[in-house]
Scaffold this motif. Structure first.
Motif, PDB file in Angstrom:
ATOM      1  N   GLY A   8      26.891  42.273  42.712  1.00 10.35           N
ATOM      2  CA  GLY A   8      27.155  41.142  43.583  1.00 10.35           C
ATOM      3  C   GLY A   8      27.429  39.919  42.729  1.00 10.35           C
ATOM      4  N   VAL A   9      28.530  39.244  42.993  1.00 14.45           N
ATOM      5  CA  VAL A   9      28.902  38.065  42.206  1.00 14.45           C
ATOM      6  C   VAL A   9      28.555  36.800  42.988  1.00 14.45           C
ATOM      7  CG1 VAL A   9      30.806  36.787  41.145  1.00 14.45           C
ATOM      8  CG2 VAL A   9      30.703  39.272  40.939  1.00 14.45           C
ATOM      9  N   ASN A  10      27.721  35.982  42.379  1.00 11.46           N
ATOM     10  CA  ASN A  10      27.316  34.709  42.984  1.00 11.46           C
ATOM     11  C   ASN A  10      28.328  33.634  42.601  1.00 11.46           C
ATOM     12  OD1 ASN A  10      26.075  32.086  43.303  1.00 11.46           O
ATOM     13  ND2 ASN A  10      24.129  33.139  43.593  1.00 11.46           N
ATOM     14  N   ILE A  11      28.919  32.991  43.604  1.00 14.75           N
ATOM     15  CA  ILE A  11      29.986  32.020  43.341  1.00 14.75           C
ATOM     16  C   ILE A  11      29.540  30.575  43.588  1.00 14.75           C
ATOM     17  CG2 ILE A  11      31.827  33.695  43.755  1.00 14.75           C
ATOM     18  CD1 ILE A  11      32.152  32.370  46.554  1.00 14.75           C
ATOM     19  N   ASP A  12      28.233  30.336  43.611  1.00 16.45           N
ATOM     20  CA  ASP A  12      27.736  28.980  43.846  1.00 16.45           C
ATOM     21  C   ASP A  12      28.366  27.955  42.916  1.00 16.45           C
ATOM     22  OD1 ASP A  12      26.062  30.028  45.759  1.00 16.45           O
ATOM     23  OD2 ASP A  12      24.235  29.847  44.571  1.00 16.45           O
ATOM     24  N   HIS A  25      39.468  22.026  45.161  1.00 19.39           N
ATOM     25  CA  HIS A  25      39.741  22.946  44.054  1.00 19.39           C
ATOM     26  C   HIS A  25      38.650  22.842  43.000  1.00 19.39           C
ATOM     27  CE1 HIS A  25      42.149  25.365  41.320  1.00 19.39           C
ATOM     28  NE2 HIS A  25      41.820  24.520  40.374  1.00 19.39           N
ATOM     29  N   PRO A  26      38.151  23.986  42.470  1.00 17.56           N
ATOM     30  CA  PRO A  26      38.488  25.363  42.834  1.00 17.56           C
ATOM     31  C   PRO A  26      37.837  25.771  44.154  1.00 17.56           C
ATOM     32  CG  PRO A  26      36.787  25.358  41.147  1.00 17.56           C
ATOM     33  CD  PRO A  26      37.192  23.925  41.335  1.00 17.56           C
ATOM     34  N   ASP A  27      38.506  26.651  44.868  1.00 20.69           N
ATOM     35  CA  ASP A  27      38.071  27.046  46.193  1.00 20.69           C
ATOM     36  C   ASP A  27      37.184  28.286  46.108  1.00 20.69           C
ATOM     37  OD1 ASP A  27      37.891  27.441  48.969  1.00 20.69           O
ATOM     38  OD2 ASP A  27      39.653  28.748  48.937  1.00 20.69           O
ATOM     39  N   PRO A  28      35.934  28.225  46.598  1.00 16.22           N
ATOM     40  CA  PRO A  28      35.046  29.391  46.511  1.00 16.22           C
ATOM     41  C   PRO A  28      35.602  30.642  47.183  1.00 16.22           C
ATOM     42  CG  PRO A  28      33.762  27.432  46.969  1.00 16.22           C
ATOM     43  CD  PRO A  28      35.209  27.026  47.076  1.00 16.22           C
ATOM     44  N   LEU A  29      36.301  30.501  48.286  1.00 17.69           N
ATOM     45  CA  LEU A  29      36.856  31.673  48.954  1.00 17.69           C
ATOM     46  C   LEU A  29      37.915  32.351  48.090  1.00 17.69           C
ATOM     47  CD1 LEU A  29      37.277  33.619  51.260  1.00 17.69           C
ATOM     48  CD2 LEU A  29      38.729  31.904  52.378  1.00 17.69           C
ATOM     49  N   THR A  30      38.771  31.570  47.458  1.00 21.58           N
ATOM     50  CA  THR A  30      39.790  32.143  46.577  1.00 21.58           C
ATOM     51  C   THR A  30      39.143  32.894  45.424  1.00 21.58           C
ATOM     52  OG1 THR A  30      41.320  30.360  47.139  1.00 21.58           O
ATOM     53  CG2 THR A  30      41.784  31.589  45.119  1.00 21.58           C
ATOM     54  N   VAL A  31      38.079  32.327  44.877  1.00 17.99           N
ATOM     55  CA  VAL A  31      37.376  32.972  43.776  1.00 17.99           C
ATOM     56  C   VAL A  31      36.648  34.234  44.263  1.00 17.99           C
ATOM     57  CG1 VAL A  31      35.548  32.687  42.056  1.00 17.99           C
ATOM     58  CG2 VAL A  31      37.200  30.847  42.459  1.00 17.99           C
ATOM     59  N   ALA A  32      36.098  34.186  45.457  1.00 17.86           N
ATOM     60  CA  ALA A  32      35.456  35.379  46.023  1.00 17.86           C
ATOM     61  C   ALA A  32      36.456  36.519  46.124  1.00 17.86           C
ATOM     62  CB  ALA A  32      34.873  35.057  47.392  1.00 17.86           C
ATOM     63  N   LYS A  33      37.643  36.225  46.588  1.00 17.28           N
ATOM     64  CA  LYS A  33      38.678  37.254  46.711  1.00 17.28           C
ATOM     65  C   LYS A  33      39.047  37.813  45.339  1.00 17.28           C
ATOM     66  CE  LYS A  33      40.765  35.386  50.938  1.00 17.28           C
ATOM     67  NZ  LYS A  33      41.951  34.728  51.532  1.00 17.28           N
ATOM     68  N   ALA A  34      39.148  36.942  44.338  1.00 22.90           N
ATOM     69  CA  ALA A  34      39.489  37.392  42.990  1.00 22.90           C
ATOM     70  C   ALA A  34      38.388  38.269  42.402  1.00 22.90           C
ATOM     71  CB  ALA A  34      39.747  36.192  42.088  1.00 22.90           C
ATOM     72  N   ALA A  35      37.132  37.912  42.664  1.00 21.32           N
ATOM     73  CA  ALA A  35      36.015  38.698  42.147  1.00 21.32           C
ATOM     74  C   ALA A  35      36.005  40.099  42.749  1.00 21.32           C
ATOM     75  CB  ALA A  35      34.690  37.986  42.433  1.00 21.32           C
ATOM     76  N   VAL A  36      36.249  40.188  44.040  1.00 20.59           N
ATOM     77  CA  VAL A  36      36.274  41.497  44.703  1.00 20.59           C
ATOM     78  C   VAL A  36      37.458  42.321  44.214  1.00 20.59           C
ATOM     79  CG1 VAL A  36      36.561  42.638  46.945  1.00 20.59           C
ATOM     80  CG2 VAL A  36      34.978  40.713  46.703  1.00 20.59           C
ATOM     81  N   ALA A  37      38.605  41.672  44.035  1.00 16.97           N
ATOM     82  CA  ALA A  37      39.776  42.387  43.518  1.00 16.97           C
ATOM     83  C   ALA A  37      39.513  42.941  42.123  1.00 16.97           C
ATOM     84  CB  ALA A  37      40.989  41.449  43.501  1.00 16.97           C
ATOM     85  N   TYR A 213      26.368  33.107  34.651  1.00 16.19           N
ATOM     86  CA  TYR A 213      26.922  33.641  33.401  1.00 16.19           C
ATOM     87  C   TYR A 213      28.372  34.084  33.583  1.00 16.19           C
ATOM     88  CZ  TYR A 213      27.530  36.381  29.177  1.00 16.19           C
ATOM     89  OH  TYR A 213      28.011  36.867  27.988  1.00 16.19           O
ATOM     90  N   LEU A 214      28.669  34.762  34.686  1.00 19.50           N
ATOM     91  CA  LEU A 214      30.037  35.233  34.907  1.00 19.50           C
ATOM     92  C   LEU A 214      31.010  34.076  35.067  1.00 19.50           C
ATOM     93  CD1 LEU A 214      29.471  38.236  37.327  1.00 19.50           C
ATOM     94  CD2 LEU A 214      30.132  38.321  34.915  1.00 19.50           C
ATOM     95  N   ILE A 215      30.594  33.033  35.768  1.00 16.05           N
ATOM     96  CA  ILE A 215      31.476  31.872  35.929  1.00 16.05           C
ATOM     97  C   ILE A 215      31.678  31.183  34.582  1.00 16.05           C
ATOM     98  CG2 ILE A 215      31.784  29.669  37.104  1.00 16.05           C
ATOM     99  CD1 ILE A 215      32.012  32.245  38.875  1.00 16.05           C
ATOM    100  N   GLY A 216      30.625  31.116  33.767  1.00 20.38           N
ATOM    101  CA  GLY A 216      30.771  30.537  32.434  1.00 20.38           C
ATOM    102  C   GLY A 216      31.702  31.345  31.561  1.00 20.38           C
ATOM    103  N   GLU A 217      31.557  32.665  31.567  1.00 20.71           N
ATOM    104  CA  GLU A 217      32.448  33.516  30.779  1.00 20.71           C
ATOM    105  C   GLU A 217      33.883  33.424  31.271  1.00 20.71           C
ATOM    106  OE1 GLU A 217      31.984  35.720  27.971  1.00 20.71           O
ATOM    107  OE2 GLU A 217      30.418  34.188  27.893  1.00 20.71           O
ATOM    108  N   ALA A 218      34.051  33.201  32.577  1.00 23.39           N
ATOM    109  CA  ALA A 218      35.401  33.101  33.146  1.00 23.39           C
ATOM    110  C   ALA A 218      36.188  31.945  32.540  1.00 23.39           C
ATOM    111  CB  ALA A 218      35.325  32.944  34.660  1.00 23.39           C
ATOM    112  N   LEU A 219      35.492  30.907  32.073  1.00 21.31           N
ATOM    113  CA  LEU A 219      36.184  29.793  31.423  1.00 21.31           C
ATOM    114  C   LEU A 219      36.861  30.241  30.129  1.00 21.31           C
ATOM    115  CD1 LEU A 219      33.482  27.001  31.857  1.00 21.31           C
ATOM    116  CD2 LEU A 219      35.556  27.338  33.213  1.00 21.31           C
TER     117      LEU A 219
END
Length: 240
Positions: A8-12, A25-37, A213-219
């Motif tokens: 489960g990816v937390n997008i807070d 921007h950035p939009d949490p819903l857009t990021v949620a879709k990208a994480a699931v993809a 951590y995942l959001i930090g690594e995404a940078l």
């Protein structure tokens, strides 16, 4: 092969970044879709009482999207129970919450707050929402969680992530106990590429919730790459 384990990816903190400047921007819903993809099995959002990151509109839109199971983290308050019963996410994870804290600092005291928690859990259960309690790996808290009607516990891995001696053994024992008392076991907080393996390897753990951590690594590498790498490490540890 071992039982499957979900991510489960937390997008807070996508919302934290957006709110630092305002706007959309950035939009949490857009990021949620990208994480699931990229392979996430679900999306976790924490609707805090002070709305410091995820906001009501984010929760509404992510739930309406319905592209993956949504795990709504919330405090045990009437306001949050009302919102959860209206949104009907796949699951609710009740967490302790203090306005002054930067992030959740420990597990819920289920033993000491049965009278407050029990009616809220009953209300959520009646609405068809799966209830999880975020607890420290303490046997009394595990047993109390089962006794007051939770279906899941999420073991707080913060002390383990901070290197506390003996904490992996406490987590392993608590995970074994969840199976004995009929609870599904999840885990999360402070997990990284470097420390996720031993937790993912615990056979009773069915889901890890990882965000900051995942959001930090995404940078550095992009969100899809960070999600894929975390899943790879989880599965490698599980199937070793």
């Amino acid at each position: 092969m071992s039982e499957a384990i979900r991510l489960g990816v937390n997008i807070d903190h996508v919302a934290t970044l957006r709110n630092a400047r305002g706007g959309v921007h950035p939009d949490p819903l857009t990021v949620a879709k990208a994480a699931v993809a990229a392979g996430a099995d679900g999306i976790t959002i924490h609707l805090r009482e002070d709305r410091r990151h995820i906001r009501d509109d984010d929760a509404e839109r992510i739930r309406a999207w319905n592209g993956a199971p949504v795990n709504l983290e919330m405090a045990a308050t009437e306001e949050m129970a009302e919102i959860a019963c209206r949104l009907k996410p796949h699951a609710v994870c009740i967490v302790p919450e203090r306005r002054a804290e930067v992030t959740t600092e420990g597990g819920l005291d289920v033993v000491g707050h049965r009278a407050t928690l029990a009616p809220i859990i009953a209300r959520l259960n009646a609405a068809g929402i799966r209830v999880s309690l975020f607890i420290d790996p303490d046997p009394a808290q595990v047993r109390a969680s089962a006794e007051i009607g939770a279906a899941v516990v999420e073991l707080h891995t913060g002390a383990y992530a901070n290197g506390k001696p003996g904490e992996l053994e406490h987590l392993a024992a608590a995970a074994r106990l969840t199976e004995e008392v009929g609870l599904e076991c999840h885990a999360g907080h402070g997990l990284t590429y470097a420390n996720v393996g031993p937790i993912a390897a615990l056979p009773q753990v069915r889901e890890l919730n990882i965000g900051h951590y995942l959001i930090g690594e995404a940078l550095l590498t992009g969100l899809p790459a960070s999600v894929r790498e975390m899943r790879r490490l989880m599965l490698a540890a599980r199937n070793k």
